[in-house]
Every structure is written in structure tokens, then in C-alpha cells.
Scaffold this motif. Structure first.
Motif, PDB file in Angstrom:
ATOM      1  N   MET A  83       0.853  -1.194   0.000  1.00 27.67           N
ATOM      2  CA  MET A  83       0.000   0.000   0.000  1.00 27.67           C
ATOM      3  C   MET A  83       0.891   1.246   0.000  1.00 27.67           C
ATOM      4  SD  MET A  83      -3.107   0.767   2.612  1.00 27.67           S
ATOM      5  CE  MET A  83      -4.108   2.216   2.439  1.00 27.67           C
ATOM      6  N   SER A  84       0.477   2.242  -0.772  1.00 26.61           N
ATOM      7  CA  SER A  84       1.273   3.464  -0.861  1.00 26.61           C
ATOM      8  C   SER A  84       1.300   4.182   0.480  1.00 26.61           C
ATOM      9  CB  SER A  84       0.685   4.392  -1.927  1.00 26.61           C
ATOM     10  OG  SER A  84       1.359   5.634  -1.913  1.00 26.61           O
TER      11      SER A  84
ATOM     12  N   LEU B 280       2.712   5.449  -6.237  1.00 27.42           N
ATOM     13  CA  LEU B 280       1.983   4.207  -6.045  1.00 27.42           C
ATOM     14  C   LEU B 280       2.960   3.058  -5.812  1.00 27.42           C
ATOM     15  CD1 LEU B 280      -0.606   4.679  -8.922  1.00 27.42           C
ATOM     16  CD2 LEU B 280      -0.849   5.324  -6.525  1.00 27.42           C
TER      17      LEU B 280
ATOM     18  N   HIS C 173      -6.554   3.844  -6.080  1.00 21.34           N
ATOM     19  CA  HIS C 173      -5.751   3.418  -4.928  1.00 21.34           C
ATOM     20  C   HIS C 173      -6.207   4.079  -3.625  1.00 21.34           C
ATOM     21  CE1 HIS C 173      -3.109   1.864  -8.062  1.00 21.34           C
ATOM     22  NE2 HIS C 173      -2.464   1.204  -7.130  1.00 21.34           N
TER      23      HIS C 173
END
Length: 199
Positions: free
Chosen positions: A1-2, A170, A44
Motif C-alpha cells: 500500500m502506498s 503508487l 488506490h
């Protein structure tokens, strides 16, 4: 996950074509790749916002309503954005919001409940990059025809276009060349402070 929760975009010259002091929503033209870049962020779960200096308001060339109409058109074309932040002051007004001062970025981040360490600012000038640095956020410079030659040398991170800049925040590897102290930008977020104490 960013590690990034939100991205703030400079408006004119970064997100949409730069038409100085425009009051005409019909002249709004997104830059190439803007829609795809924003769609990626939203997929996202990363929040998006727009920041813009509009000194034409201080000079009497634009009204606040003019700026709102143009921002509304940008939201129609590329939104929905979680926040729009506008500095209506001139360069000699001594405000805390006009970049390279960090006030507008900190205000916008606060509106969307995002701390500076989780915030990325994407812009086309050295003032954008410096404001991000002063705010404690991560700045990415996307040079355009108005970017001064010396500005990329002072930026922490550089991307050749908007889509590459967004891909860099990302989990996927960036497409194209992104500089971050000679490292991929994703490393810059996770490997601790670089020279001068900045990530």
C-alpha cells in the motif's frame, strides 16, 4: 500500500494548460495524462486536491467568483477533488499562503486530514517544490515550458510528465525516469532522510 494519503496538484501548468489570469471556464484544457493520472490515484484510495496562486485577484484582473468558476470547470472535467485551495494575494503582500510559503499546502492537507509526511505536492515550479519542502511534504517537479532552467537542479524529485509523477507515488515502479537523490522515489519515501534531513 502506498505511504501517500493525498496528492495536491498545482493548477495552472501542471493539471491544466496555463492560461494566465483566465476568468473563462471554457478555456480550461487538462494537460496530457491528467485524467489517467487522477484515475490511478482514486483507484488506490488516494485523495486529490488542487492548489493555485491567483495574484490576478489582488491586481483586480480577476474576482473570487471568476476563480471559483474556473475551479468548478476543472472539477467537472477532472474531479471530484476533495479540496481546492487558492491564494489570492500578490507577490509583495507578505501572506503565508503564496508559494514558496507552505501555508496553503498545510491548510489543504488539514482540510483532508492528511499530515505533511503523507502528502505529495506535484507542481511545475521551484516555488512548488520549495513550499512542499517547507511544509514537510514530498514535492515532485514536473517541468514545463515555463519552468526556469535552474529549478530542476533544486528539486528533490523530478518526473518528465504528470502520469510518471503519479505512478511514482503508487506501489508500481515508475514508468520513465524519476530522480530522487538518484534513487526511485518509492525508496525515498521508505529509506529515511536524505541529505539535509529531507526524505
Amino acid at each position: 500500500m502506498s505511504p501517500v494519503k493525498a496528492v495536491l496538484f498545482d493548477r495552472d501548468g501542471t493539471l491544466v494548460e496555463d492560461v494566465p489570469d483566465t476568468a473563462d471556464p471554457d478555456r480550461v484544457r487538462p494537460v496530457e495524462g491528467a485524467r489517467e493520472a487522477l484515475d490511478l490515484l482514486r483507484e488506490h484510495g488516494i485523495r486529490t486536491g488542487v492548489v493555485t496562486d491567483q495574484p490576478g485577484v489582488a491586481r483586480g484582473l480577476l474576482s473570487d467568483a471568476d476563480v471559483r468558476r474556473v475551479n468548478h470547470r476543472i472539477d467537472e472535467l477532472l474531479g471530484p477533488f476533495e479540496v481546492f485551495a487558492v491564494c489570492p494575494h500578490g507577490p509583495d503582500d507578505g501572506c503565508h499562503c503564496r508559494r514558496p510559503q507552505p501555508g496553503m499546502l498545510l491548510w489543504a492537507g488539514g482540510r483532508i486530514c492528511t499530515g505533511p509526511a503523507e502528502l505529495v505536492v506535484i507542481g511545475s515550479t521551484g516555488a512548488d517544490a520549495e513550499a512542499a519542502r517547507r511544509a514537510g511534504a514530498h514535492g515532485i517537479l514536473v517541468p514545463n515550458g515555463r519552468t526556469r532552467p535552474e529549478e530542476p537542479a533544486r528539486a528533490d524529485h523530478i518526473a518528465p510528465d504528470l502520469l510518471t509523477a503519479v505512478r511514482a507515488v503508487l506501489d508500481e515502479p515508475p514508468m520513465g525516469r524519476v530522480l530522487a537523490d538518484e534513487r526511485p522515489i518509492q525508496q525515498a519515501f521508505t529509506s529515511g532522510p536524505g541529505p539535509g534531513g529531507h526524505p
